[in-house]
Design an enzyme around this catalytic site. Structure first.
Site, PDB file in Angstrom:
ATOM      1  N   GLU A   1      44.128  15.136  28.535  1.00  0.00           N
ATOM      2  CA  GLU A   1      43.951  16.541  28.206  1.00  0.00           C
ATOM      3  C   GLU A   1      44.730  17.438  29.167  1.00  0.00           C
ATOM      4  O   GLU A   1      45.165  18.528  28.801  1.00  0.00           O
ATOM      5  CB  GLU A   1      42.462  16.914  28.272  1.00  0.00           C
TER       6      GLU A   1
ATOM      7  N   GLY B   1      33.559  17.147  19.295  1.00  0.00           N
ATOM      8  CA  GLY B   1      33.237  16.727  17.941  1.00  0.00           C
ATOM      9  C   GLY B   1      32.800  17.924  17.124  1.00  0.00           C
ATOM     10  O   GLY B   1      32.039  18.769  17.603  1.00  0.00           O
TER      11      GLY B   1
ATOM     12  N   ILE C   1      28.219  11.747  20.904  1.00  0.00           N
ATOM     13  CA  ILE C   1      27.656  11.774  19.557  1.00  0.00           C
ATOM     14  C   ILE C   1      28.668  11.145  18.598  1.00  0.00           C
ATOM     15  O   ILE C   1      29.737  11.702  18.348  1.00  0.00           O
ATOM     16  CB  ILE C   1      27.331  13.212  19.123  1.00  0.00           C
TER      17      ILE C   1
ATOM     18  N   ASP D   1      37.187  14.896  16.085  1.00  0.00           N
ATOM     19  CA  ASP D   1      36.443  14.101  15.109  1.00  0.00           C
ATOM     20  C   ASP D   1      35.280  14.932  14.622  1.00  0.00           C
ATOM     21  O   ASP D   1      35.063  16.056  15.089  1.00  0.00           O
ATOM     22  CB  ASP D   1      35.952  12.790  15.746  1.00  0.00           C
TER      23      ASP D   1
END
Length: 264
Positions: free
Chosen positions: A15, A81, A175, A220
């Site tokens: 990142e 996410g 998650i 995602d």
């Protein structure tokens, strides 16, 4: 008015790579177990650091940036996410406020409330967030596709990325199942995205009255599809977005106004 020193925080090395490539006169300072890279980014004094994954790591790093390195404003870039309707892979989500979804001290305190603060949500600094949001909207125009090559866009299904702004939730869990993401959506229907650091950074910045803003690229949908080529996505998509977005933000100008109740 430019801030004296900005701290720019990421959780994962990929990142941060795009920003490191733009840094001028870099020098590394080891403090605790982390490397802080000081230098000049688009004419501003900055400190880049990997906080590591999770809320404790993020809080410790944020405190060091403020206390040891004198940062008077913080930005967090990374991936998350997607939870909210219409929040798709490749979109950007900017935090208005953040909450720890795994904090529960009931019956002593209400669910999600940080003990002895009276708060469940921690607000990002509005003036800085407004500038970040405006920069993201300028970036996510038809020219965006030039940032990401066609094979990468096709591989990750990136189509007309959008900018969202609202609640981001944080917790010390990755998650990655439909059941977990559905449970979060049911408990916190306003949440746009989920990650593992932001709410802790926001809490520390509030303690020290330091302006803070956060942006996440959606990697995602926080469900059974979360097991993508995560490293490739961060390198080929999220890192490119972070570098381009912060360049746009810097060239548009930043302020060093201290936070106040109106600013939050």
């Amino acid at each position: 008015m430019n801030a004296a020193r900005f701290g720019i925080v990421s959780a994962i090395a990929q990142e941060q790579q795009g920003l490191l490539e733009c840094l001028q006169q870099p020098r590394c300072v080891r403090h605790g177990s982390r490397d802080y890279t000081l230098g000049t980014l688009w004419g501003s004094d900055v400190v880049l650091v990997l906080c590591g994954i999770g809320k404790v790591a993020a809080a410790a790093t944020t405190t060091s940036l403020i206390v040891e390195f004198g940062c008077d404003a913080l930005l967090f870039t990374g991936v998350a996410g997607g939870l909210g309707d219409g929040v798709a892979v490749g979109d950007l989500v900017i935090a208005d406020r953040l909450l720890q979804h795994d904090l529960d001290a009931r019956p002593l305190y209400p669910q999600y409330e940080v003990p002895d603060t009276g708060l469940t949500h921690f607000a990002a600094y509005r003036a800085l967030t407004d500038r970040l949001h405006a920069a993201a909207q300028r970036l996510m125009s038809p020219q965006t596709e030039h940032l990401i090559d066609a094979p990468t866009r096709q591989a990750f299904g990136l189509h007309a990325p959008r900018v969202h702004r609202g609640l981001i939730v944080s917790g010390d869990r990755f998650i990655s199942t439909r059941a977990d993401s559905d449970a979060l959506r049911h408990a916190l229907p306003d949440a746009l995205a989920v990650e593992m650091e932001g709410a802790a950074v926001a809490q520390v910045c509030r303690d020290y009255d330091v302006p803070f803003a956060l942006v996440r690229t959606i990697s995602d949908r926080a469900d059974d599809t979360a097991h993508i080529d995560f490293g490739r996505f961060i390198h080929a998509v999220a890192s490119q977005y972070s570098r381009a977005l912060l360049s746009e933000l810097w060239h548009a100008g930043l302020t060093n106004e201290k936070a106040d109740p109106g600013g939050r």
